[in-house]
Scaffold this motif. Structure first.
Motif, PDB file in Angstrom:
ATOM      1  N   PRO A   1       0.796  -1.232   0.000  1.00 28.72           N
ATOM      2  CA  PRO A   1       0.000   0.000   0.000  1.00 28.72           C
ATOM      3  C   PRO A   1       0.827   1.280   0.000  1.00 28.72           C
ATOM      4  CG  PRO A   1      -0.054  -1.034   2.156  1.00 28.72           C
ATOM      5  CD  PRO A   1       0.630  -2.000   1.250  1.00 28.72           C
ATOM      6  N   SER A   2       2.087   1.208   0.412  1.00 27.38           N
ATOM      7  CA  SER A   2       2.908   2.419   0.495  1.00 27.38           C
ATOM      8  C   SER A   2       3.514   2.816  -0.845  1.00 27.38           C
ATOM      9  CB  SER A   2       4.030   2.218   1.518  1.00 27.38           C
ATOM     10  OG  SER A   2       4.872   1.144   1.130  1.00 27.38           O
ATOM     11  N   HIS A   3       3.443   1.960  -1.851  1.00 23.03           N
ATOM     12  CA  HIS A   3       4.039   2.258  -3.147  1.00 23.03           C
ATOM     13  C   HIS A   3       3.112   3.155  -3.964  1.00 23.03           C
ATOM     14  CE1 HIS A   3       6.872  -1.496  -3.147  1.00 23.03           C
ATOM     15  NE2 HIS A   3       7.008  -0.741  -2.086  1.00 23.03           N
ATOM     16  N   GLY A   4       3.706   4.146  -4.632  1.00 21.43           N
ATOM     17  CA  GLY A   4       2.945   5.038  -5.495  1.00 21.43           C
ATOM     18  C   GLY A   4       2.667   4.414  -6.845  1.00 21.43           C
ATOM     19  N   GLN A   5       1.988   5.179  -7.703  1.00 24.44           N
ATOM     20  CA  GLN A   5       1.539   4.623  -8.977  1.00 24.44           C
ATOM     21  C   GLN A   5       2.708   4.293  -9.903  1.00 24.44           C
ATOM     22  OE1 GLN A   5      -0.834   8.171  -9.536  1.00 24.44           O
ATOM     23  NE2 GLN A   5       0.227   8.610 -11.452  1.00 24.44           N
ATOM     24  N   HIS A   6       3.747   5.138  -9.935  1.00 24.17           N
ATOM     25  CA  HIS A   6       4.861   4.886 -10.840  1.00 24.17           C
ATOM     26  C   HIS A   6       5.747   3.748 -10.335  1.00 24.17           C
ATOM     27  CE1 HIS A   6       3.852   8.248 -13.373  1.00 24.17           C
ATOM     28  NE2 HIS A   6       3.816   9.057 -12.326  1.00 24.17           N
ATOM     29  N   ARG A   7       5.940   3.681  -9.035  1.00 23.73           N
ATOM     30  CA  ARG A   7       6.715   2.554  -8.512  1.00 23.73           C
ATOM     31  C   ARG A   7       5.953   1.252  -8.721  1.00 23.73           C
ATOM     32  NH1 ARG A   7       9.335   1.626  -2.449  1.00 23.73           N
ATOM     33  NH2 ARG A   7      10.343  -0.356  -2.971  1.00 23.73           N
ATOM     34  N   THR A   8       4.646   1.292  -8.538  1.00 22.49           N
ATOM     35  CA  THR A   8       3.833   0.099  -8.806  1.00 22.49           C
ATOM     36  C   THR A   8       3.988  -0.344 -10.250  1.00 22.49           C
ATOM     37  OG1 THR A   8       2.213   0.718  -7.111  1.00 22.49           O
ATOM     38  CG2 THR A   8       1.482  -0.797  -8.828  1.00 22.49           C
ATOM     39  N   SER A   9       3.968   0.622 -11.182  1.00 16.60           N
ATOM     40  CA  SER A   9       4.146   0.300 -12.598  1.00 16.60           C
ATOM     41  C   SER A   9       5.503  -0.346 -12.844  1.00 16.60           C
ATOM     42  CB  SER A   9       3.998   1.570 -13.435  1.00 16.60           C
ATOM     43  OG  SER A   9       4.303   1.314 -14.798  1.00 16.60           O
ATOM     44  N   ASN A  10       6.553   0.210 -12.234  1.00 19.42           N
ATOM     45  CA  ASN A  10       7.898  -0.338 -12.447  1.00 19.42           C
ATOM     46  C   ASN A  10       8.046  -1.727 -11.846  1.00 19.42           C
ATOM     47  OD1 ASN A  10       8.634   2.055 -13.706  1.00 19.42           O
ATOM     48  ND2 ASN A  10       9.397   2.982 -11.816  1.00 19.42           N
ATOM     49  N   GLU A  11       7.487  -1.934 -10.649  1.00 20.43           N
ATOM     50  CA  GLU A  11       7.602  -3.245 -10.009  1.00 20.43           C
ATOM     51  C   GLU A  11       6.812  -4.306 -10.764  1.00 20.43           C
ATOM     52  OE1 GLU A  11       9.511  -4.073  -7.524  1.00 20.43           O
ATOM     53  OE2 GLU A  11      10.278  -2.043  -7.199  1.00 20.43           O
ATOM     54  N   LEU A  12       5.640  -3.942 -11.269  1.00 23.10           N
ATOM     55  CA  LEU A  12       4.846  -4.913 -12.031  1.00 23.10           C
ATOM     56  C   LEU A  12       5.513  -5.248 -13.355  1.00 23.10           C
ATOM     57  CD1 LEU A  12       1.205  -3.595 -11.428  1.00 23.10           C
ATOM     58  CD2 LEU A  12       2.208  -5.693 -10.544  1.00 23.10           C
ATOM     59  N   ARG A  13       6.255  -4.278 -13.921  1.00 22.74           N
ATOM     60  CA  ARG A  13       6.944  -4.543 -15.183  1.00 22.74           C
ATOM     61  C   ARG A  13       7.990  -5.641 -15.012  1.00 22.74           C
ATOM     62  NH1 ARG A  13       8.258   0.282 -16.167  1.00 22.74           N
ATOM     63  NH2 ARG A  13       6.444   0.810 -17.427  1.00 22.74           N
ATOM     64  N   LYS A  14       8.588  -5.719 -13.825  1.00 18.87           N
ATOM     65  CA  LYS A  14       9.572  -6.778 -13.564  1.00 18.87           C
ATOM     66  C   LYS A  14       8.937  -8.160 -13.628  1.00 18.87           C
ATOM     67  CE  LYS A  14      12.295  -3.874 -10.403  1.00 18.87           C
ATOM     68  NZ  LYS A  14      12.769  -3.721  -8.994  1.00 18.87           N
ATOM     69  N   ASN A  15       7.633  -8.208 -13.307  1.00 22.61           N
ATOM     70  CA  ASN A  15       6.919  -9.487 -13.311  1.00 22.61           C
ATOM     71  C   ASN A  15       6.181  -9.745 -14.615  1.00 22.61           C
ATOM     72  OD1 ASN A  15       7.726  -9.866 -10.622  1.00 22.61           O
ATOM     73  ND2 ASN A  15       5.934  -8.752  -9.854  1.00 22.61           N
ATOM     74  N   GLY A  16       6.450  -8.921 -15.641  1.00 24.86           N
ATOM     75  CA  GLY A  16       5.828  -9.136 -16.940  1.00 24.86           C
ATOM     76  C   GLY A  16       4.460  -8.516 -17.091  1.00 24.86           C
ATOM     77  N   VAL A  17       4.074  -7.629 -16.165  1.00 21.43           N
ATOM     78  CA  VAL A  17       2.784  -6.938 -16.257  1.00 21.43           C
ATOM     79  C   VAL A  17       3.074  -5.500 -16.685  1.00 21.43           C
ATOM     80  CG1 VAL A  17       0.701  -6.212 -15.032  1.00 21.43           C
ATOM     81  CG2 VAL A  17       1.779  -8.399 -14.472  1.00 21.43           C
ATOM     82  N   PHE A  18       2.670  -5.149 -17.895  1.00 18.95           N
ATOM     83  CA  PHE A  18       3.012  -3.845 -18.455  1.00 18.95           C
ATOM     84  C   PHE A  18       1.799  -2.914 -18.392  1.00 18.95           C
ATOM     85  CE2 PHE A  18       5.877  -6.919 -20.376  1.00 18.95           C
ATOM     86  CZ  PHE A  18       7.112  -6.285 -20.234  1.00 18.95           C
ATOM     87  N   VAL A  19       1.918  -1.900 -17.559  1.00 17.77           N
ATOM     88  CA  VAL A  19       0.877  -0.885 -17.410  1.00 17.77           C
ATOM     89  C   VAL A  19       1.556   0.403 -16.969  1.00 17.77           C
ATOM     90  CG1 VAL A  19       0.407  -1.607 -15.037  1.00 17.77           C
ATOM     91  CG2 VAL A  19      -1.326  -0.308 -16.286  1.00 17.77           C
ATOM     92  N   SER A  20       1.119   1.518 -17.508  1.00 19.44           N
ATOM     93  CA  SER A  20       1.740   2.802 -17.200  1.00 19.44           C
ATOM     94  C   SER A  20       1.321   3.288 -15.815  1.00 19.44           C
ATOM     95  CB  SER A  20       1.352   3.839 -18.256  1.00 19.44           C
ATOM     96  OG  SER A  20      -0.046   4.101 -18.188  1.00 19.44           O
ATOM     97  N   GLY A  21       2.027   4.315 -15.335  1.00 17.14           N
ATOM     98  CA  GLY A  21       1.662   4.891 -14.039  1.00 17.14           C
ATOM     99  C   GLY A  21       0.277   5.494 -14.052  1.00 17.14           C
TER     100      GLY A  21
END
Length: 367
Positions: A105-125
């Motif tokens: 819950p503490s991660h912002g929208q852009h960090r969430t986007s970057n972390e999900l990209r590592k797992n193969g989930v591509f979505v912008s902030g």
């Protein structure tokens, strides 16, 4: 007057169509449209009706066609534009974003986007933000609330980051005064209110105490605001009242003023709370709204007592004003209905008496 073939055609159209009907509606959006049709029927002339209403004949015929097809309600504007399908992400991506928001819950929208990209989930902030808005997760507090609900329902084991976030939220809530009140005496709210200058006396300060459950209030006037005066109202009015009703005073919420905060070993107010085994909670700095119960009471007493009393009477001393203040507080507690969360239209004293049973039951369960 020369009559043209066009006017003759209009007259025959009015006679052969349903314009002669009188349309009634209370909808202000289409009232002028129905009025145009009614005016044309009364005048028997579409051109004159359109000229009076300031619209074209094409508009009249369009209105009339809509009424024939769907009735008077069809005059309500409907967009002619074909609705575009929302450019949403796949359902799997949306669920991944929601799951990550609850897990971190503490991660912002852009960090969430970057972390999900590592797992193969591509979505912008911005895409993450849109998904959060659809699921009511757009800020940190809402995501923490979702995490708390998930823990309560599923009993999952939290990681260190989640525990730290929940502990931070709990401390912030306490600092902001967002503490649930379970029964009378569970939490009291105290604050200092500057009344004004009284001729021959000087500055007047009111010490205010409000029980957050029942909204029972206590007030006392002083010429200074010090730790001694802050403790005096508790010793003189508050604690004797709760002892009389066999209720505890467990915690008091104050701001961070010098009359309430200081070194525990040398501060009179802090020492008094420690002697009486009362916990002390402080509001968030520079945020008076976090002690909103007292602040709202100050607005009430200013409007209903002080502004009226000072216009009715000239006070020569503190004692006369204190006497009238005590009379008003008695009226407030015993006769004035309150719309607070627990009062629900009852007087504060009636709410307190009803709440005593809650404390009695809770006290018995702890024995």
């Amino acid at each position: 007057m020369r009559v043209t073939r066009f006017d003759e055609g209009v007259e025959s159209f009015i006679q052969n169509t349903k314009v002669t009907l009188i349309f009634h509606t209370n909808n202000p959006i289409i009232k002028h449209k129905a009025g145009l049709l009614n005016l044309a029927a009364e005048l028997g002339n579409v051109s004159r009706a359109c000229k009076v209403m300031g619209v074209s004949r094409d508009t009249f015929y369009r209105y009339q066609e809509l009424v024939e097809e769907g009735g008077i309600d069809s005059l309500i504007n409907r967009s002619r534009r074909t609705p575009n399908v929302k450019n949403r992400v796949d359902e799997t991506i949306e669920q991944a974003v929601v799951a990550y928001a609850v897990a971190e819950p503490s991660h912002g929208q852009h960090r969430t986007s970057n972390e999900l990209r590592k797992n193969g989930v591509f979505v912008s902030g911005s895409g993450v933000r849109s998904i959060w808005l659809r699921h009511n997760l757009e800020n940190f507090k809402k995501r923490l609330k979702a995490l708390e609900e998930k823990v309560a329902q599923e009993g999952i084991i939290l990681n260190d980051a989640q525990i730290a976030a929940l502990e931070k939220k709990q401390s912030d809530d306490e600092a902001c005064g967002k503490i649930e009140t379970a029964h009378p005496g569970y939490l009291g709210s105290q604050d200092t209110f500057y009344v004004g200058n009284l001729k021959g006396v000087g500055r007047l300060y009111q010490q205010t105490f409000v029980d957050t459950y029942s909204k029972v209030a206590f007030c006392k006037l002083y010429t200074t605001k010090t730790p001694i005066t802050a403790a005096d109202i508790l010793n003189d009015k508050v604690l004797p009242f709760f002892e009389q009703h066999q209720l505890p005073m467990l915690r008091i919420l104050t701001d961070r003023g010098t009359e309430y905060c200081g070194c525990v070993d040398q501060h009179d107010y802090q020492l008094y709370l420690a002697i009486n085994d009362i916990d002390h909670t402080k509001t968030k700095a520079m945020s008076p709204q976090t002690n909103g119960i007292c602040e709202r009471f100050h607005k009430t007493i200013l409007n209903e007592f002080y502004q009226v009393a000072f216009r009715k009477k000239l006070y020569a001393g503190l004692e006369d004003l204190q006497k009238d203040l005590d009379d008003w507080v008695h009226y407030y507690n015993n006769h004035r209905t309150h719309q607070g969360k627990m009062c629900c239209g009852r007087t504060p004293i009636a709410t307190l008496l009803d709440g005593k049973t809650i404390w009695a039951e809770k006290n018995l369960t702890q024995i």
